[in-house]
Scaffold this motif. Structure first.
Motif, PDB file in Angstrom:
ATOM      1  N   CYS A  38       8.050  15.510   4.357  1.00 32.04           N
ATOM      2  CA  CYS A  38       7.860  14.708   3.136  1.00 32.04           C
ATOM      3  C   CYS A  38       7.187  15.527   2.045  1.00 32.04           C
ATOM      4  O   CYS A  38       7.751  16.518   1.586  1.00 32.04           O
ATOM      5  CB  CYS A  38       7.066  13.440   3.468  1.00 32.04           C
ATOM      6  N   ASN A  39       5.999  15.102   1.666  1.00 36.19           N
ATOM      7  CA  ASN A  39       5.345  15.692   0.491  1.00 36.19           C
ATOM      8  C   ASN A  39       4.029  16.388   0.785  1.00 36.19           C
ATOM      9  O   ASN A  39       3.250  16.646  -0.130  1.00 36.19           O
ATOM     10  CB  ASN A  39       5.111  14.609  -0.557  1.00 36.19           C
ATOM     11  N   ALA A  40       3.769  16.708   2.036  1.00 33.64           N
ATOM     12  CA  ALA A  40       2.541  17.439   2.374  1.00 33.64           C
ATOM     13  C   ALA A  40       2.792  18.925   2.117  1.00 33.64           C
ATOM     14  O   ALA A  40       3.124  19.684   3.028  1.00 33.64           O
ATOM     15  CB  ALA A  40       2.144  17.187   3.820  1.00 33.64           C
ATOM     16  N   THR A  41       2.658  19.315   0.864  1.00 32.80           N
ATOM     17  CA  THR A  41       2.989  20.679   0.452  1.00 32.80           C
ATOM     18  C   THR A  41       1.766  21.391  -0.130  1.00 32.80           C
ATOM     19  O   THR A  41       0.835  20.762  -0.646  1.00 32.80           O
ATOM     20  CB  THR A  41       4.115  20.680  -0.591  1.00 32.80           C
ATOM     21  N   ASN A  74      -6.878  12.163   4.685  1.00 30.12           N
ATOM     22  CA  ASN A  74      -6.604  13.456   5.306  1.00 30.12           C
ATOM     23  C   ASN A  74      -6.989  13.434   6.787  1.00 30.12           C
ATOM     24  O   ASN A  74      -8.077  12.998   7.171  1.00 30.12           O
ATOM     25  CB  ASN A  74      -7.391  14.553   4.589  1.00 30.12           C
ATOM     26  N   GLY A  75      -6.072  13.894   7.637  1.00 26.17           N
ATOM     27  CA  GLY A  75      -6.321  13.949   9.070  1.00 26.17           C
ATOM     28  C   GLY A  75      -6.081  12.645   9.793  1.00 26.17           C
ATOM     29  O   GLY A  75      -6.214  12.585  11.017  1.00 26.17           O
ATOM     30  N   GLU A  76      -5.705  11.600   9.095  1.00 21.88           N
ATOM     31  CA  GLU A  76      -5.518  10.281   9.714  1.00 21.88           C
ATOM     32  C   GLU A  76      -4.179  10.211  10.443  1.00 21.88           C
ATOM     33  O   GLU A  76      -3.164  10.724   9.973  1.00 21.88           O
ATOM     34  CB  GLU A  76      -5.586   9.201   8.634  1.00 21.88           C
ATOM     35  N   THR A  77      -4.216   9.534  11.592  1.00 25.35           N
ATOM     36  CA  THR A  77      -2.994   9.196  12.322  1.00 25.35           C
ATOM     37  C   THR A  77      -2.992   7.688  12.506  1.00 25.35           C
ATOM     38  O   THR A  77      -3.912   7.129  13.134  1.00 25.35           O
ATOM     39  CB  THR A  77      -2.940   9.895  13.688  1.00 25.35           C
ATOM     40  N   THR A  78      -1.992   7.013  11.962  1.00 19.19           N
ATOM     41  CA  THR A  78      -2.018   5.553  11.926  1.00 19.19           C
ATOM     42  C   THR A  78      -0.631   4.983  12.147  1.00 19.19           C
ATOM     43  O   THR A  78       0.392   5.665  11.996  1.00 19.19           O
ATOM     44  CB  THR A  78      -2.584   5.059  10.584  1.00 19.19           C
ATOM     45  N   SER A 117      -3.409  19.563   3.911  1.00 16.24           N
ATOM     46  CA  SER A 117      -4.067  18.261   4.056  1.00 16.24           C
ATOM     47  C   SER A 117      -2.968  17.236   4.247  1.00 16.24           C
ATOM     48  O   SER A 117      -2.021  17.173   3.445  1.00 16.24           O
ATOM     49  CB  SER A 117      -4.895  17.923   2.816  1.00 16.24           C
ATOM     50  N   ALA A 118      -3.069  16.440   5.309  1.00 13.80           N
ATOM     51  CA  ALA A 118      -1.974  15.515   5.596  1.00 13.80           C
ATOM     52  C   ALA A 118      -2.440  14.387   6.498  1.00 13.80           C
ATOM     53  O   ALA A 118      -3.493  14.434   7.134  1.00 13.80           O
ATOM     54  CB  ALA A 118      -0.823  16.254   6.265  1.00 13.80           C
ATOM     55  N   ALA A 119      -1.612  13.331   6.530  1.00 15.48           N
ATOM     56  CA  ALA A 119      -1.817  12.186   7.425  1.00 15.48           C
ATOM     57  C   ALA A 119      -0.491  11.887   8.106  1.00 15.48           C
ATOM     58  O   ALA A 119       0.581  12.167   7.561  1.00 15.48           O
ATOM     59  CB  ALA A 119      -2.315  10.973   6.650  1.00 15.48           C
ATOM     60  N   THR A 128       8.354   8.255  12.245  1.00 16.06           N
ATOM     61  CA  THR A 128       7.037   8.845  11.993  1.00 16.06           C
ATOM     62  C   THR A 128       7.176   9.925  10.928  1.00 16.06           C
ATOM     63  O   THR A 128       8.058  10.799  11.016  1.00 16.06           O
ATOM     64  CB  THR A 128       6.454   9.454  13.271  1.00 16.06           C
ATOM     65  N   HIS A 129       6.290   9.890   9.929  1.00 13.95           N
ATOM     66  CA  HIS A 129       6.347  10.855   8.821  1.00 13.95           C
ATOM     67  C   HIS A 129       4.957  11.413   8.554  1.00 13.95           C
ATOM     68  O   HIS A 129       3.939  10.728   8.748  1.00 13.95           O
ATOM     69  CB  HIS A 129       6.900  10.188   7.560  1.00 13.95           C
ATOM     70  N   ILE A 130       4.934  12.649   8.105  1.00 12.54           N
ATOM     71  CA  ILE A 130       3.697  13.312   7.699  1.00 12.54           C
ATOM     72  C   ILE A 130       3.650  13.313   6.181  1.00 12.54           C
ATOM     73  O   ILE A 130       4.575  13.805   5.509  1.00 12.54           O
ATOM     74  CB  ILE A 130       3.634  14.751   8.245  1.00 12.54           C
ATOM     75  N   LEU A 131       2.571  12.752   5.646  1.00  6.37           N
ATOM     76  CA  LEU A 131       2.459  12.556   4.199  1.00  6.37           C
ATOM     77  C   LEU A 131       1.157  13.154   3.685  1.00  6.37           C
ATOM     78  O   LEU A 131       0.162  13.261   4.406  1.00  6.37           O
ATOM     79  CB  LEU A 131       2.500  11.063   3.859  1.00  6.37           C
ATOM     80  N   ALA A 132       1.186  13.530   2.417  1.00  3.19           N
ATOM     81  CA  ALA A 132      -0.050  13.970   1.780  1.00  3.19           C
ATOM     82  C   ALA A 132      -0.992  12.781   1.633  1.00  3.19           C
ATOM     83  O   ALA A 132      -0.551  11.635   1.464  1.00  3.19           O
ATOM     84  CB  ALA A 132       0.264  14.578   0.413  1.00  3.19           C
ATOM     85  N   PRO A 133      -2.286  13.006   1.711  1.00  2.00           N
ATOM     86  CA  PRO A 133      -3.230  11.875   1.535  1.00  2.00           C
ATOM     87  C   PRO A 133      -3.006  11.206   0.178  1.00  2.00           C
ATOM     88  O   PRO A 133      -2.710  11.870  -0.815  1.00  2.00           O
ATOM     89  CB  PRO A 133      -4.601  12.556   1.603  1.00  2.00           C
ATOM     90  N   GLY A 134      -3.128   9.864   0.180  1.00  2.00           N
ATOM     91  CA  GLY A 134      -2.938   9.136  -1.069  1.00  2.00           C
ATOM     92  C   GLY A 134      -2.437   7.734  -0.848  1.00  2.00           C
ATOM     93  O   GLY A 134      -2.368   7.245   0.285  1.00  2.00           O
TER      94      GLY A 134
END
Length: 328
Positions: A226-229, A317-321, A249-251, A290-296
Motif C-alpha cells: 500500500c502506502n508505507a513508503t 506505528n507498529g500496530e497490528t489490528t 513506519s507502518a501498521a 490484510t494490508h500494511i499501511l502508513a500510520p494515519g
C-alpha cells in the motif's frame, strides 16, 4: 676537355685541300658528340635535373625504398576491449555485457547490432570503420564511438571507464530488519531540467548490490503493498559501495465484514481503503484481507450482497489490528 686549334683564314694555295670553314665545322661536330656521350653516361649513373643541369647526389646504399602496398580496407582487425569502474581501477572480471553497433550489413540506414559478448575481456573482429560500443555492468554502462583504421595493428586495446559504483539498500521496520519479501524499492535518476525523474530499476529487493553510474539517485522503498513508503536521495561514488538504510513506519490491519460483532467473516467482500480526502489507497476482495499501511487516518468501505458499509479508523506505528465492520 676539348681544345680548338685555329689557323690563318683564306683560300688554300693547294688545289685539293679542304676549305678552312669545313675544318671548323668538323671540329664542332666532334665536340658536340663528346658532350652528348658524357651526358648519356651521367644520366645512366644518377638522376639529373634537366632544368639546371645539376646532377643529384645519391649516397651509396640510400636508394629509395619501394613503397609498401596500401592497407586492405577489407582486412579484419582483432580489437580487444576492457572495462574499469574508475580510470585507475582494476579491470572488471565478470558481469559485463558488450554490444557493438555498426552500419547495417544490408545497407539500411542507422546502426545495427553486430556483436554481443558477455566476457570480461572480449576480442571483436572488425573491419576498418566507425563503431558504437556499449559496455554494461548491471545498471552502470558507457557508450562511446571507436574507429578502426585501415592497417591498424591487431591487439590495440579499447579501454572503457564506466565511472560507476554500487548501491545496497537495507530496510528496517521497528528497529529490526524488515521481514523477507515484504519490502521492495525503486531507483530513479536525479531530477532533470524539466524537474522529472527517470525510472532506473523497479521491484528491487533489499541487500542486493545494484551497480550504477556515479551520481545522485532517488529511492522509493515500499513496505507491503500500500502506502508505507520511504523516500530518500543517495549519492553513488565511482569505485565505492554506498549503503543506504531505510526505516519504515507502518501498521498492519486485517479487514473483516460480519453480520454481528465477533461473527464469521463474509466471503467475497469487496474492500476499498481511502484517505479522509477521498484518495484511494487500496482495493481488494476477500473475507480477511490484510494490508500494511502508513500510520494515519483512513476510511474503510465494504461491499457485499448489494449493500455498502464503511468505518473510519486510525492506525498507529507498529500496530497490528483487526478492523471489523458489522452489517446493520
Amino acid at each position: 676537355m676539348i681544345t680548338a686549334h685555329t689557323s690563318q683564314s683564306g683560300p688554300s694555295p693547294q688545289s685539293g685541300r679542304r676549305a678552312p670553314w669545313a675544318t671548323y665545322a668538323l671540329v664542332a661536330l666532334i665536340a658536340v658528340a663528346g658532350l652528348l656521350a658524357r651526358a648519356g653516361d651521367a644520366m645512366a649513373q644518377s638522376p639529373a635535373d634537366w632544368l639546371t643541369g645539376l646532377q643529384q647526389q645519391v649516397a651509396p646504399g640510400s636508394a629509395e625504398k619501394p613503397k609498401e602496398p596500401a592497407a586492405d580496407p577489407g582486412a579484419v582487425v582483432q580489437v580487444p576491449m576492457t572495462a574499469r569502474l574508475t580510470a585507475d581501477g582494476e579491470e572488471i572480471e565478470e558481469g559485463l555485457v558488450w554490444r557493438v553497433f555498426g552500419h547495417s550489413p544490408s545497407g539500411e540506414n542507422g546502426r545495427a547490432l553486430l556483436f554481443t559478448q558477455q566476457l570480461a575481456r572480449p576480442t571483436f573482429k572488425l573491419h576498418a570503420g566507425d563503431y558504437v560500443v556499449n559496455a554494461a555492468f548491471g545498471r552502470a554502462h558507457i557508450t562511446r564511438r571507436i574507429t578502426v583504421k585501415p592497417g591498424q595493428t591487431d591487439g590495440v586495446v579499447e579501454d572503457f571507464v564506466l565511472n560507476a559504483g554500487g548501491l545496497r539498500v537495507k530496510a528496517q521496520v521497528g528497529g529490526s530488519d524488515a521481514p523477507q519479501n515484504t519490502v521492495s524499492f525503486s531507483i530513479y535518476s536525479d531530477r532533470d531540467q524539466t524537474d522529472n525523474r527517470k525510472l532506473i530499476l523497479s521491484a528491487a529487493r533489499p541487500n542486493l548490490v545494484v551497480r550504477l553510474n556515479a551520481g545522485i539517485y532517488h529511492i522509493v522503498s515500499t513496505y507491503g503493498d500500500c502506502n508505507a513508503t520511504v523516500r530518500s536521495d543517495v549519492t553513488v561514488e565511482a569505485g565505492k559501495l554506498t549503503e543506504a538504510v531505510v526505516t519504515h513506519s507502518a501498521a498492519k490491519a486485517t479487514l473483516k465484514l460480519v453480520h454481528r460483532a465477533g461473527g464469521e467473516a463474509l466471503p467475497d467482500t469487496q474492500w476499498t481503503i481511502q484517505t479522509p480526502e477521498g484518495e484511494e489507497i487500496k482495493e481488494s476482495v476477500g473475507a480477511l484481507p490484510t494490508h500494511i499501511l502508513a500510520p494515519g487516518k483512513y476510511i474503510v468501505l465494504a461491499k457485499s450482497q448489494g449493500r455498502s458499509f464503511q468505518r473510519e479508523i486510525t492506525l498507529a506505528n507498529g500496530e497490528t489490528t483487526q478492523v471489523e465492520l458489522v452489517m446493520n
